[in-house]
Scaffold this motif. Structure first.
Motif, PDB file in Angstrom:
ATOM      1  N   MET A   1       0.841  -1.197   0.000  1.00  0.00           N
ATOM      2  CA  MET A   1       0.000   0.000   0.000  1.00  0.00           C
ATOM      3  C   MET A   1       0.878   1.249   0.000  1.00  0.00           C
ATOM      4  O   MET A   1       1.935   1.286   0.648  1.00  0.00           O
ATOM      5  N   ALA A   2       0.424   2.215  -0.735  1.00  0.00           N
ATOM      6  CA  ALA A   2       1.172   3.473  -0.791  1.00  0.00           C
ATOM      7  C   ALA A   2       1.079   4.183   0.548  1.00  0.00           C
ATOM      8  O   ALA A   2      -0.004   4.312   1.127  1.00  0.00           O
ATOM      9  N   TYR A   3       2.230   4.613   1.067  1.00  0.00           N
ATOM     10  CA  TYR A   3       2.242   5.299   2.352  1.00  0.00           C
ATOM     11  C   TYR A   3       1.698   6.711   2.164  1.00  0.00           C
ATOM     12  O   TYR A   3       2.133   7.431   1.265  1.00  0.00           O
ATOM     13  N   PRO A   4       0.709   7.088   2.976  1.00  0.00           N
ATOM     14  CA  PRO A   4       0.130   8.430   2.796  1.00  0.00           C
ATOM     15  C   PRO A   4       1.156   9.515   3.069  1.00  0.00           C
ATOM     16  O   PRO A   4       1.830   9.517   4.096  1.00  0.00           O
ATOM     17  N   LYS A   5       1.265  10.421   2.132  1.00  0.00           N
ATOM     18  CA  LYS A   5       2.210  11.514   2.282  1.00  0.00           C
ATOM     19  C   LYS A   5       1.528  12.726   2.887  1.00  0.00           C
ATOM     20  O   LYS A   5       0.375  13.012   2.604  1.00  0.00           O
ATOM     21  N   SER A   6       2.267  13.428   3.716  1.00  0.00           N
ATOM     22  CA  SER A   6       1.723  14.628   4.338  1.00  0.00           C
ATOM     23  C   SER A   6       1.549  15.705   3.277  1.00  0.00           C
ATOM     24  O   SER A   6       2.332  15.840   2.343  1.00  0.00           O
ATOM     25  N   ALA A   7       0.468  16.498   3.428  1.00  0.00           N
ATOM     26  CA  ALA A   7       0.179  17.544   2.456  1.00  0.00           C
ATOM     27  C   ALA A   7       1.270  18.600   2.448  1.00  0.00           C
ATOM     28  O   ALA A   7       1.545  19.223   1.436  1.00  0.00           O
ATOM     29  N   SER A   8       1.910  18.827   3.578  1.00  0.00           N
ATOM     30  CA  SER A   8       2.948  19.849   3.664  1.00  0.00           C
ATOM     31  C   SER A   8       3.763  19.599   4.912  1.00  0.00           C
ATOM     32  O   SER A   8       3.502  18.675   5.676  1.00  0.00           O
ATOM     33  N   LYS A   9       4.741  20.459   5.122  1.00  0.00           N
ATOM     34  CA  LYS A   9       5.560  20.334   6.323  1.00  0.00           C
ATOM     35  C   LYS A   9       4.846  20.870   7.550  1.00  0.00           C
ATOM     36  O   LYS A   9       5.289  20.645   8.672  1.00  0.00           O
ATOM     37  N   TYR A  10       3.751  21.617   7.334  1.00  0.00           N
ATOM     38  CA  TYR A  10       2.993  22.163   8.457  1.00  0.00           C
ATOM     39  C   TYR A  10       1.902  21.163   8.843  1.00  0.00           C
ATOM     40  O   TYR A  10       0.725  21.334   8.519  1.00  0.00           O
ATOM     41  N   ARG A  11       2.282  20.138   9.546  1.00  0.00           N
ATOM     42  CA  ARG A  11       1.351  19.056   9.863  1.00  0.00           C
ATOM     43  C   ARG A  11       0.273  19.490  10.833  1.00  0.00           C
ATOM     44  O   ARG A  11      -0.792  18.877  10.887  1.00  0.00           O
ATOM     45  N   PHE A  12       0.535  20.534  11.603  1.00  0.00           N
ATOM     46  CA  PHE A  12      -0.448  20.953  12.600  1.00  0.00           C
ATOM     47  C   PHE A  12      -1.697  21.530  11.952  1.00  0.00           C
ATOM     48  O   PHE A  12      -2.726  21.683  12.606  1.00  0.00           O
ATOM     49  N   TYR A  13      -1.629  21.858  10.652  1.00  0.00           N
ATOM     50  CA  TYR A  13      -2.820  22.335   9.961  1.00  0.00           C
ATOM     51  C   TYR A  13      -3.732  21.183   9.534  1.00  0.00           C
ATOM     52  O   TYR A  13      -4.931  21.371   9.354  1.00  0.00           O
ATOM     53  N   GLY A  14      -3.171  20.006   9.348  1.00  0.00           N
ATOM     54  CA  GLY A  14      -3.962  18.867   8.898  1.00  0.00           C
ATOM     55  C   GLY A  14      -4.155  18.860   7.394  1.00  0.00           C
ATOM     56  O   GLY A  14      -3.911  19.848   6.704  1.00  0.00           O
ATOM     57  N   THR A  15      -4.628  17.753   6.880  1.00  0.00           N
ATOM     58  CA  THR A  15      -4.822  17.605   5.436  1.00  0.00           C
ATOM     59  C   THR A  15      -6.072  18.320   4.944  1.00  0.00           C
ATOM     60  O   THR A  15      -6.167  18.652   3.756  1.00  0.00           O
ATOM     61  N   ASN A  16      -7.034  18.547   5.833  1.00  0.00           N
ATOM     62  CA  ASN A  16      -8.263  19.213   5.404  1.00  0.00           C
ATOM     63  C   ASN A  16      -8.002  20.647   4.963  1.00  0.00           C
ATOM     64  O   ASN A  16      -8.686  21.153   4.064  1.00  0.00           O
ATOM     65  N   ILE A  17      -7.033  21.300   5.577  1.00  0.00           N
ATOM     66  CA  ILE A  17      -6.701  22.668   5.185  1.00  0.00           C
ATOM     67  C   ILE A  17      -6.222  22.694   3.741  1.00  0.00           C
ATOM     68  O   ILE A  17      -6.612  23.562   2.948  1.00  0.00           O
ATOM     69  N   GLN A  18      -5.369  21.741   3.391  1.00  0.00           N
ATOM     70  CA  GLN A  18      -4.869  21.691   2.021  1.00  0.00           C
ATOM     71  C   GLN A  18      -6.013  21.437   1.040  1.00  0.00           C
ATOM     72  O   GLN A  18      -6.043  22.008  -0.057  1.00  0.00           O
ATOM     73  N   THR A  19      -6.966  20.594   1.442  1.00  0.00           N
ATOM     74  CA  THR A  19      -8.124  20.344   0.588  1.00  0.00           C
ATOM     75  C   THR A  19      -8.947  21.607   0.402  1.00  0.00           C
ATOM     76  O   THR A  19      -9.406  21.911  -0.714  1.00  0.00           O
ATOM     77  N   MET A  20      -9.143  22.356   1.480  1.00  0.00           N
ATOM     78  CA  MET A  20      -9.905  23.608   1.401  1.00  0.00           C
ATOM     79  C   MET A  20      -9.192  24.619   0.498  1.00  0.00           C
ATOM     80  O   MET A  20      -9.833  25.338  -0.280  1.00  0.00           O
ATOM     81  N   ILE A  21      -7.875  24.665   0.603  1.00  0.00           N
ATOM     82  CA  ILE A  21      -7.108  25.589  -0.245  1.00  0.00           C
ATOM     83  C   ILE A  21      -7.241  25.200  -1.712  1.00  0.00           C
ATOM     84  O   ILE A  21      -7.427  26.063  -2.590  1.00  0.00           O
TER      85      ILE A  21
END
Length: 210
Positions: free
Chosen positions: A100-120
């Motif tokens: 399985m592909a290891y999920p990659k973090s959306a950015s180095k700012y992990r405290f924002y979470g992946t939902n922030i990147q989706t909203m952007i």
């Protein structure tokens, strides 16, 4: 008087321990039967007993198929009967699953979470206008709240604007905006107030009449 004691360490290993040793012995006896009709009759009887021992499987789709697969597994794939389903192969069951592909973090700012990147990413698809400006400002406020949850102190709005600029690959730039984000104290106060409401709600349940 002497007794011949049989220890589990001296017995053969159970292939599926959940069914117990008696079911395993029945399977072994079924495999040893020479007459095919007798094997078919006994195999169906074993399936019925297995279904009674595992009643939770009745809620599983195609639970009969699962029982027949388990029967073949317990026979070490040596049982030759007229199964209503395709006989599973040993190689297929022992085949290693695909990596399985290891999920990659959306950015180095992990405290924002992946939902922030989706909203952007969604905001970038909107046409320029008041609605998009309101969405971007809402995202920035939510980023500030996430930052405070991680930092638990305070944060300058310019830091949030810089992070938003970086996360959007430079496509959202509000670094020169004159409007301020929600005050840090207000965000922290809302967070503590919500926590108190939840704790009160839990404590009140103790005194409810049954």
């Amino acid at each position: 008087m002497t007794f011949d004691l049989e220890y589990n360490s001296e017995r053969s290993k159970l292939i599926i321990p959940e069914y117990g040793r008696h079911i395993q012995k029945l399977v072994n006896h079924c495999v040893a039967l020479e007459d095919r009709e007798e094997r078919n009759t006994m195999a169906k009887a074993i399936i019925d007993v297995m279904g009674n021992l595992q009643p939770h499987l009745r809620d599983v789709p195609d639970f009969k198929h699962k029982l027949w697969d388990q029967l073949h597994i317990m026979s070490n794939f040596k049982l030759d009967v007229d199964s209503p389903y395709d006989t599973p192969s040993k190689e297929e069951l022992q085949e290693a699953p695909e990596r399985m592909a290891y999920p990659k973090s959306a950015s180095k700012y992990r405290f924002y979470g992946t939902n922030i990147q989706t909203m952007i990413d969604v905001a970038l698809t909107w046409e320029d206008g008041d609605m998009k400006e309101a969405l971007v400002f809402t995202i920035a406020n939510h980023m500030k709240k996430c930052y405070l949850n991680w930092n638990k102190d305070t944060v300058d709005d310019n830091v949030i604007f810089d992070h938003l600029y970086e996360l959007s690959d430079g496509k959202i730039d509000i670094r020169s905006i004159e409007e301020d984000l929600t005050d840090s104290k207000s965000l922290l106060r809302k967070r503590s107030t919500q926590g108190q409401h939840k704790s009160k709600g839990k404590s009140n349940t103790k005194y409810r009449k049954k």
